[in-house]
Enzyme design. Structure first.
Site, short mmCIF file in Angstrom:
data_model
loop_
_atom_site.label_atom_id
_atom_site.label_comp_id
_atom_site.label_asym_id
_atom_site.label_seq_id
_atom_site.Cartn_x
_atom_site.Cartn_y
_atom_site.Cartn_z
N THR A 185 0.88 -1.12 -0.18
CA THR A 185 0.12 -0.07 -0.07
C THR A 185 0.62 1.14 0.01
O THR A 185 2.18 1.04 0.40
CB THR A 185 -0.78 -0.13 1.21
OG1 THR A 185 0.16 -0.04 2.48
CG2 THR A 185 -1.89 -1.06 1.35
N GLU A 334 -5.80 -3.05 -1.42
CA GLU A 334 -6.48 -4.15 -0.66
C GLU A 334 -7.34 -5.16 -1.44
O GLU A 334 -8.05 -6.18 -0.88
CB GLU A 334 -7.13 -3.59 0.60
CG GLU A 334 -5.83 -3.44 1.62
CD GLU A 334 -5.54 -1.82 1.46
OE1 GLU A 334 -5.58 -1.36 0.43
OE2 GLU A 334 -5.07 -1.36 2.24
N LYS A 443 -15.33 17.59 10.39
CA LYS A 443 -16.69 17.49 11.10
C LYS A 443 -16.90 18.81 11.74
O LYS A 443 -16.27 19.16 12.79
CB LYS A 443 -16.72 16.41 12.12
CG LYS A 443 -17.66 15.19 12.06
CD LYS A 443 -17.98 14.13 12.92
CE LYS A 443 -18.91 13.17 12.68
NZ LYS A 443 -19.16 11.96 13.56
N TRP A 448 -20.82 16.63 8.78
CA TRP A 448 -19.73 16.42 8.04
C TRP A 448 -19.80 17.17 6.66
O TRP A 448 -20.79 17.53 5.94
CB TRP A 448 -19.75 14.81 7.22
CG TRP A 448 -19.48 13.81 8.46
CD1 TRP A 448 -19.16 14.05 9.66
CD2 TRP A 448 -19.47 12.25 8.27
NE1 TRP A 448 -18.77 12.80 10.22
CE2 TRP A 448 -18.96 12.06 9.51
CE3 TRP A 448 -19.50 11.56 7.18
CZ2 TRP A 448 -18.71 10.61 9.78
CZ3 TRP A 448 -19.48 10.32 7.30
CH2 TRP A 448 -19.08 9.66 8.69
#
Ligand code: AMP
Length: 551
Positions: A185, A334, A443, A448
């Site tokens: 990754t 992944e 936030k 959000w």
């Protein structure tokens, strides 16, 4: 009662065998590291992959052993892709854009035994070799006359080694669950972690890429691969290409507008996958260098983009300059990587671009084979109503069950769901809209704000080259958005103009509290904006006294 069908292992060699048997003459065109175009075909790639396999035998490489590559997109790298995996060793592509220390960590962690490298990386290899105790030899991907003069143990010449091998090799048969490729990754936080694909996962993922509702890779396509072979195996496309006999066009290390345009035109490219930055560079070059007549005769009809959200302007220009439809895709290392792909539904057919735009801006819809769901903080699935925002979880035959060597501990729950860390909502048709990485959400007063949406709007301003929105601490609202802008060269735009530009496109409380103009934005090795660094640097922006030099 068991079915009475054959149990044949799903091996990558079956994909290559197909290409060799039925599409031997189909071309593989590469921009070589040396510069000129190199022309090969699936028959030659298959023969040389077998020479690679014989070479690995001579080098005593055992099944399961990791073989590292540090290389661009070209035919030699492709031969190694198949030579290594089909013979039962594990292909370990390393991203050379990582910091040298991360490159060293990855090769060491993988315990790779040989390293095949492009001569452009000779200095890096020489720098790292003393601290790579597991590497038994370094193979320079060139002919004898181009060999670099570096001081590394057991430096070998690829073309000399291959010349000593025959192209006779019977691919072994083995358990389809054996490992085929190891991809790390990008590691925005902590050390990169290894994702270990299997032959089974790679073949099933390839079949998914061939399907009409994903990339529709077929024998008729000429595929220009701008995603690096070292980034999730170029999104898995080379394997699917072999299984169809598609033509491949590999741009080497040259991703500039002029070089890509030449390939699109001269190699009759029909499909091209690239991250948004590559598209933006190509369009900028076209705008500066071509008049409209030059675009006649181009065959590019479908373009694929992802890795970061695809801005509206990329979708529009792909349509206007090529007549090409955007497939906006989402996935991650992944998951090999594909999870969603923006192919259209029956109700979109016949719509013009403006009508279709909201669909293209979404990150695609769930494809068969990848299960995708959105969950709330307690892990309960949220309705597919195009509104309810939560974290994406995935599972499926090409999703990891754990990282290499157990890094990060248990990463899937009892039912196999993997938490992606991406925050999104999904509609009833399975189209997802990514609003943030979990770590990047803003936030404000408990509500959000989507940094991705603000960034997309900001880059649609003609003076903005790149934009990033990060959370900055606020005494009343806990967090408020801060907009960082890299302006196009020579372009002028003020904070007030930018905020006015945004204000009629978003809810009032989404408007960034400030705009900072920067010389450039920091990026990860896979081209994503490095938000962690920006948060460290600007997290206290609103707490700093206004009027100081830093604010
Ligand atoms: P990587 O493993 O390097 O391929 O990075 C995967 C991550 O890239 C995902 O978890 C997302 O955060 C991001 N990503 C991939 N595709 C998209 C997309 N179309 N829009 C927004 N973010 C994306």
């Amino acid at each position: 009662m068991l079915g009475l069908m054959q149990q044949r292992p799903l091996l990558i060699s079956s994909l290559l065998d197909y290409a060799e048997r039925y599409h031997a003459g189909r071309e593989i065109v590469s921009r070589s590291v040396e510069g000129p175009l190199h022309r090969s075909n699936w028959g030659t790639i298959a023969r040389r992959a077998k020479q690679v396999a014989n070479l690995l035998q001579r080098l005593d490489v055992a099944r399961g052993e990791r073989i590292a590559t540090l290389a661009w997109n070209h035919n030699r790298h492709l031969e190694i892709y198949f030579g290594v995996t089909c013979s039962g060793a594990v292909l370990h592509t390393v991203n050379p854009r990582l910091f040298p220390e991360q490159v060293r960590f990855i090769i060491d962690d993988a315990e790779s035994s040989y390293m095949f490298f492009d001569v452009t990386f000779a200095a890096l290899v020489e720098q790292l070799a003393p601290r790579l105790p597991n590497v038994r030899g370094y193979v320079a991907l060139c002919a004898r006359e181009a060999m670099p003069s570096i001081d590394v143990p057991n430096l070998l010449c690829y073309e000399d080694l291959l010349a000593a091998e025959t192209g006779d090799h019977a691919w072994p048969s083995f358990d389809e669950d054996l490992a085929s490729a190891l991809c790390y990754t990008s590691g925005t936080t902590g050390n990169p972690k290894g994702v270990l694909q299997s032959h089974r996962s790679a073949v099933l993922h390839s079949l998914a890429l061939m399907s009409a509702d994903t990339m529709a890779i077929s024998a008729r396509e000429s595929l220009l691969l701008c995603a690096p072979l070292f980034h999730v195996n170029c999104w898995g496309i080379p394997f699917a290409a072999a299984g169809t006999g598609a033509k491949l066009v590999l741009p080497g290390m040259k991703l500039d507008g002029a070089s890509l345009f030449e390939l699109i035109r001269d190699e009759a490219v029909t499909f091209c996958g690239a991250v948004p930055t590559v598209w933006l560079n190509l369009f900028a070059w076209m705008e500066a260098n071509l008049n409209t007549t030059d675009q006649r005769g181009l065959k590019l009809r479908r373009v694929l983009s992802g890795g970061t959200a695809v801005p509206r302007v990329v979708i529009e220009k792909a349509h206007n300059y090529f007549g090409a439809t955007m497939l906006h895709a989402w996935g991650m290392t992944e998951m090999s990587p594909l999870g969603t792909c923006g192919s259209l539904l029956a109700q979109h057919v016949g719509m013009n671009l403006d009508e279709r735009m909201p669909v293209h801006l979404k990150q695609g819809r769930t494809i068969y084979g990848a299960e995708v769901r959105i969950v709330d903080d307690d892990g309960h699935e949220l309705p597919r109503d195009g509104r309810s925002v939560g974290e994406i979880q995935v599972r499926g035959p090409w999703v990891l069950s754990g990282y290499f060597k157990g890094a990060g501990g248990k990463v899937v729950d009892e039912d196999g769901w993997f938490r992606t860390g991406d925050v999104a909502h999904m509609d009833a048709d399975g189209f997802i809209t990514i609003t943030d990485r979990a770590k990047d959400v803003i936030k404000s007063g408990g509500e959000w704000i989507s940094s991705i949406e603000l960034e997309n709007l900001a880059v649609s301003h003609p003076a903005v080259l790149e934009a990033a929105v990060v959370a900055t601490r606020h005494p009343r609202w806990q967090e408020r958005p801060l907009l960082l802008v890299h302006r196009k060269q020579g372009a002028e735009v003020s904070k007030e103009e930018l905020l006015a530009f945004l204000s009629d496109k978003i809810a009032k409380w989404w408007l960034p509290d400030d705009v900072v103009f920067v010389e450039e934005l920091p990026h990860t090795a896979t081209g994503k904006v490095l938000k962690t660094r920006l948060r460290e640097e600007y997290g206290d922006w609103l707490e700093r006294p206004a009027g100081t030099t830093s604010r």
